[in-house]
Scaffold this motif. Sequence first.
Motif, mmCIF file in Angstrom:
data_model
loop_
_atom_site.group_PDB
_atom_site.id
_atom_site.type_symbol
_atom_site.label_atom_id
_atom_site.label_comp_id
_atom_site.label_asym_id
_atom_site.label_seq_id
_atom_site.Cartn_x
_atom_site.Cartn_y
_atom_site.Cartn_z
ATOM 1 N N LEU A 165 0.827 -1.212 0.000
ATOM 2 C CA LEU A 165 0.000 0.000 0.000
ATOM 3 C C LEU A 165 0.860 1.260 0.000
ATOM 4 N N GLN A 166 1.934 1.217 0.785
ATOM 5 C CA GLN A 166 2.838 2.367 0.798
ATOM 6 C C GLN A 166 3.537 2.501 -0.561
ATOM 7 N N GLY A 167 3.841 1.356 -1.176
ATOM 8 C CA GLY A 167 4.434 1.375 -2.506
ATOM 9 C C GLY A 167 3.505 1.999 -3.537
ATOM 10 N N LEU A 168 2.205 1.725 -3.404
ATOM 11 C CA LEU A 168 1.213 2.342 -4.295
ATOM 12 C C LEU A 168 1.239 3.861 -4.141
ATOM 13 N N LYS A 169 1.298 4.317 -2.908
ATOM 14 C CA LYS A 169 1.362 5.760 -2.630
ATOM 15 C C LYS A 169 2.609 6.372 -3.268
#
Length: 349
Positions: A165-169
């Motif tokens: 999820l942080q990678g998506l951000k």
Amino acid sequence: MRKIILVILLIATALFGLDYTYSFLIQENQNIKISHVMKGGKNYDVLFHGPCEPLFTIDASHIDSLIGTQSYNFALRHTDFADNYLHLYLYLKKNKAPKQVYLYVTPESFDRRFNAFHTYRFAPYLGDSVVDSVVHELDPTYYAKSRFPFMRFAFYNSYKTFDALQGLKHYLKGKKNAYFKDGYIAHPDNIYHTQPDGYIAPKHLIYAANMDVTVLNDSAIYYELYAARQRFNWDKSREKYLKKMFELCRTHNIELILYESPVYAPSVIDQPNREQFIDRTKEIAKTYGSEYLTFDIPSISQHKSNFVCPLILSVKGTTPFLSIFAQSIQKRLAITNNSMERSFHPLDQ
């Protein structure tokens, strides 16, 4: 029957899709060191590597300001030598080899009760023969199940979903830099409790005791790293991967230097075989033409205010140590540079 086959195909497609998505997004997460360096283009003189102790102690930017180097703190929490080995191996696949790597080693580094191999960190890189070999050896159950679509991420899902999820951000924002740009995390100057002379465990600490994972949920519990007459146990697998680190560095013409930052002196008095472990580590380093630096600095190691736990220096203790460490690095880099010049100009003599 046709409907069953269709459902199976839809599930398989979804799982393969999730597998690709998680892999892509985790590798876009710039706050994961391995994801950050696997983007390539890094050109450091020096890497600092190992577990928590260098992570919270080695301010790479500060060392650079003292001696004019370009360095990076590649350490990660609670890592063993196999973990360190794979991180360095993957780093070298995408980046120019540094001149030197300083690897933190202390007697507990060889004891399986302390630190660990974190399989899930290497999930996106399964398929590489070296990664596969190490993961298969150290976590065979995970490796066997990882051959099913998405299982390489689902098996340790609680560790990887947030990363994705942080990678998506980061991907959507086009983020290129890590939050901690030189890899160093300043440890808060927690109170090092007067009694007992050991480490007070943070909440929800997970660690291995006799290879059984234990969770400490009470911050008041004493984490008995150094109970009275604590003997360390030498593990052959840890020794094996330390040697593989040396062999990897030799292949890339990197000087690997082992070191131990100052240790709080009263906490190690009752360790009967500490010196034997120190001597044995020095012998390994000597075998590879290297050395094991142990920074026994009384002005630092005798004072509890210089530590947040037996092995991790406080900000107060870190400052004088880094000055001494930087001088040591500068001296060894000068020797390395002179050796390289002689090898490029053999007729100059």
